[in-house]
Design a protein around this motif. Structure first.
Motif, PDB file in Angstrom:
ATOM      1  N   PRO A 186      72.628 -60.985  93.983  1.00 21.45           N
ATOM      2  CA  PRO A 186      71.550 -61.982  93.926  1.00 21.45           C
ATOM      3  C   PRO A 186      71.729 -63.075  94.975  1.00 21.45           C
ATOM      4  O   PRO A 186      72.839 -63.386  95.397  1.00 21.45           O
ATOM      5  CB  PRO A 186      71.673 -62.552  92.515  1.00 21.45           C
ATOM      6  CG  PRO A 186      73.122 -62.395  92.181  1.00 21.45           C
ATOM      7  CD  PRO A 186      73.566 -61.123  92.853  1.00 21.45           C
ATOM      8  N   LYS A 228      65.398 -53.188  93.116  1.00 20.27           N
ATOM      9  CA  LYS A 228      66.440 -53.845  93.903  1.00 20.27           C
ATOM     10  C   LYS A 228      66.959 -52.894  94.981  1.00 20.27           C
ATOM     11  O   LYS A 228      67.339 -51.762  94.696  1.00 20.27           O
ATOM     12  CB  LYS A 228      67.589 -54.287  93.000  1.00 20.27           C
ATOM     13  CG  LYS A 228      67.208 -55.369  92.001  1.00 20.27           C
ATOM     14  CD  LYS A 228      68.387 -55.705  91.086  1.00 20.27           C
ATOM     15  CE  LYS A 228      67.985 -56.725  90.029  1.00 20.27           C
ATOM     16  NZ  LYS A 228      69.096 -57.011  89.087  1.00 20.27           N
ATOM     17  N   SER A 267      66.774 -64.370  93.681  1.00 23.11           N
ATOM     18  CA  SER A 267      66.139 -63.393  94.563  1.00 23.11           C
ATOM     19  C   SER A 267      67.074 -62.222  94.865  1.00 23.11           C
ATOM     20  O   SER A 267      68.300 -62.331  94.741  1.00 23.11           O
ATOM     21  CB  SER A 267      65.713 -64.063  95.874  1.00 23.11           C
ATOM     22  OG  SER A 267      64.891 -65.185  95.616  1.00 23.11           O
ATOM     23  N   TYR A 268      66.445 -61.115  95.260  1.00 20.42           N
ATOM     24  CA  TYR A 268      67.181 -59.917  95.663  1.00 20.42           C
ATOM     25  C   TYR A 268      66.461 -59.293  96.854  1.00 20.42           C
ATOM     26  O   TYR A 268      65.281 -59.566  97.098  1.00 20.42           O
ATOM     27  CB  TYR A 268      67.219 -58.880  94.530  1.00 20.42           C
ATOM     28  CG  TYR A 268      68.052 -59.261  93.334  1.00 20.42           C
ATOM     29  CD1 TYR A 268      69.397 -58.917  93.258  1.00 20.42           C
ATOM     30  CD2 TYR A 268      67.480 -59.954  92.267  1.00 20.42           C
ATOM     31  CE1 TYR A 268      70.159 -59.260  92.146  1.00 20.42           C
ATOM     32  CE2 TYR A 268      68.234 -60.303  91.155  1.00 20.42           C
ATOM     33  CZ  TYR A 268      69.577 -59.949  91.104  1.00 20.42           C
ATOM     34  OH  TYR A 268      70.325 -60.294  90.011  1.00 20.42           O
ATOM     35  N   ASP A 296      63.024 -62.388  92.142  1.00 22.47           N
ATOM     36  CA  ASP A 296      63.167 -61.240  91.244  1.00 22.47           C
ATOM     37  C   ASP A 296      62.009 -61.069  90.265  1.00 22.47           C
ATOM     38  O   ASP A 296      61.840 -59.995  89.691  1.00 22.47           O
ATOM     39  CB  ASP A 296      64.492 -61.314  90.481  1.00 22.47           C
ATOM     40  CG  ASP A 296      64.568 -62.488  89.507  1.00 22.47           C
ATOM     41  OD1 ASP A 296      63.698 -63.381  89.576  1.00 22.47           O
ATOM     42  OD2 ASP A 296      65.505 -62.509  88.686  1.00 22.47           O
ATOM     43  N   ILE A 340      59.754 -57.999  90.708  1.00 23.06           N
ATOM     44  CA  ILE A 340      60.188 -56.628  90.422  1.00 23.06           C
ATOM     45  C   ILE A 340      59.216 -55.943  89.468  1.00 23.06           C
ATOM     46  O   ILE A 340      58.721 -54.842  89.738  1.00 23.06           O
ATOM     47  CB  ILE A 340      61.621 -56.617  89.849  1.00 23.06           C
ATOM     48  CG1 ILE A 340      62.613 -57.081  90.919  1.00 23.06           C
ATOM     49  CG2 ILE A 340      61.992 -55.217  89.346  1.00 23.06           C
ATOM     50  CD1 ILE A 340      64.036 -57.236  90.412  1.00 23.06           C
TER      51      ILE A 340
END
Length: 248
Positions: A235, A230, A154-155, A220, A223
C-alpha cells in the motif's frame, strides 16, 4: 410596519373586506383594523374608503398595493434563493470522485463545483469564496478555513480481468503536481527502461485501466467501484487536505 403588515394589506385589498381578510389570515378583525391603522399612519395616507359593505381602495391604496406585491415577490424570491444557495467547491478531478463516492458530501445538481489541476488550486482559491476545498497540496493561504489532513490508501491497480505481468506499462497523470504521478515515478525511471504513459485526466486513466492496457497507482476504493485488482500488494498512503470555511 413589517413584512406581515404588507401581507395583511394585500389581503384587505384583494378581498375588499376587513372581515374576510381577518378570517383568511386567522386574525381577529380588531387586530386587522389596528394593523391597517398603523400602515396608514406610517405612510400618512388613507388607503381605503370604508363603507357598510366593505372597503374600496383609494388611488394611494392602489399604488401601495403595487408596492406591497412587488416587495413580497422580491422577499419570496430572496428566501427561495437563500434556501437553494449553492456550495462553491474547489477540487481536483480525482478528489471530486473521492468526495462523491466516499463522503457523499457533494451534490452535482445543486453545488457549484470548480475542477482544477493540483498545481492550480492554491491560486484559484484566492480568486473566489469557496466553502470547501479539496487539495493534494497545502494552500498558500488558508486564512478563514479549518484544515483537515487525510490519507488515501492506494495501490497499483489494473483490470481485474488482466493477469499480472511484468510487461505492462505504468500509466501516470500528465499533471506534474499530481502526487500519484510523483510517487509512481520515484523509482520507476531507475528500475525500468520502458517509457511510462502520460494521460491527461483521471477519467481517461480509469478507462485505459479497464481496457487492460496498463497499471496505475490509485485509491483502493476504486477496486470494487471500477472492477480493478491490485497489481502490487504494497500500500501507498497519499496525503490530501480538506479546507472548510469557518463559520463565525
Amino acid at each position: 410596519m413589517n413584512f406581515n403588515d404588507l401581507k395583511i394589506f394585500t389581503s384587505i385589498f384583494e378581498t375588499q373586506s376587513l372581515n374576510k381578510s381577518a378570517k383568511s389570515l386567522g386574525y381577529a378583525q380588531s387586530n386587522i383594523t389596528e394593523r391597517l391603522k398603523i400602515i396608514e399612519s406610517t405612510f400618512n395616507s388613507s388607503f381605503f374608503v370604508r363603507s357598510y359593505n366593505g372597503v374600496k381602495p383609494t388611488p394611494q391604496g392602489k399604488e401601495m398595493y403595487k408596492f406591497a406585491i412587488d416587495t413580497l415577490n422580491r422577499l419570496e424570491k430572496l428566501q427561495k434563493d437563500f434556501r437553494q444557495e449553492k456550495n462553491n467547491i474547489l477540487t481536483s478531478e480525482l478528489l471530486l470522485n473521492y468526495a462523491m463516492n466516499q463522503e457523499n458530501m457533494l451534490n452535482i445538481e445543486t453545488d457549484k463545483i470548480v475542477i482544477k489541476k493540483t498545481g492550480d488550486i492554491s491560486s484559484e482559491a484566492l480568486k473566489h469564496n469557496y466553502k470547501i476545498i479539496y487539495s493534494f497540496k497545502e494552500l498558500n493561504s488558508s486564512q478563514g478555513y479549518k484544515k483537515e489532513i487525510r490519507n488515501l490508501k492506494s495501490y497499483y491497480l489494473c483490470s481485474e480481468d488482466l493477469p499480472v505481468t511484468k510487461g505492462l506499462p505504468l500509466i501516470v497523470n500528465s499533471d506534474l503536481e499530481c502526487p500519484f504521478r510523483k510517487e509512481s515515478l520515484k523509482n520507476y525511471k531507475i528500475a525500468h527502461d520502458k517509457k511510462y504513459l502520460e494521460i491527461n485526466s483521471f477519467a481517461n486513466i480509469l478507462d485505459i485501466l479497464q481496457k487492460g492496457i496498463g497499471y496505475s497507482l490509485l485509491p483502493d476504493y476504486l477496486i470494487d467501484l471500477k472492477k480493478l485488482r491490485k497489481f502490487s500488494s504494497e500500500p501507498v498512503n497519499i496525503v490530501f487536505y480538506v479546507y472548510k470555511k469557518k463559520i463565525y
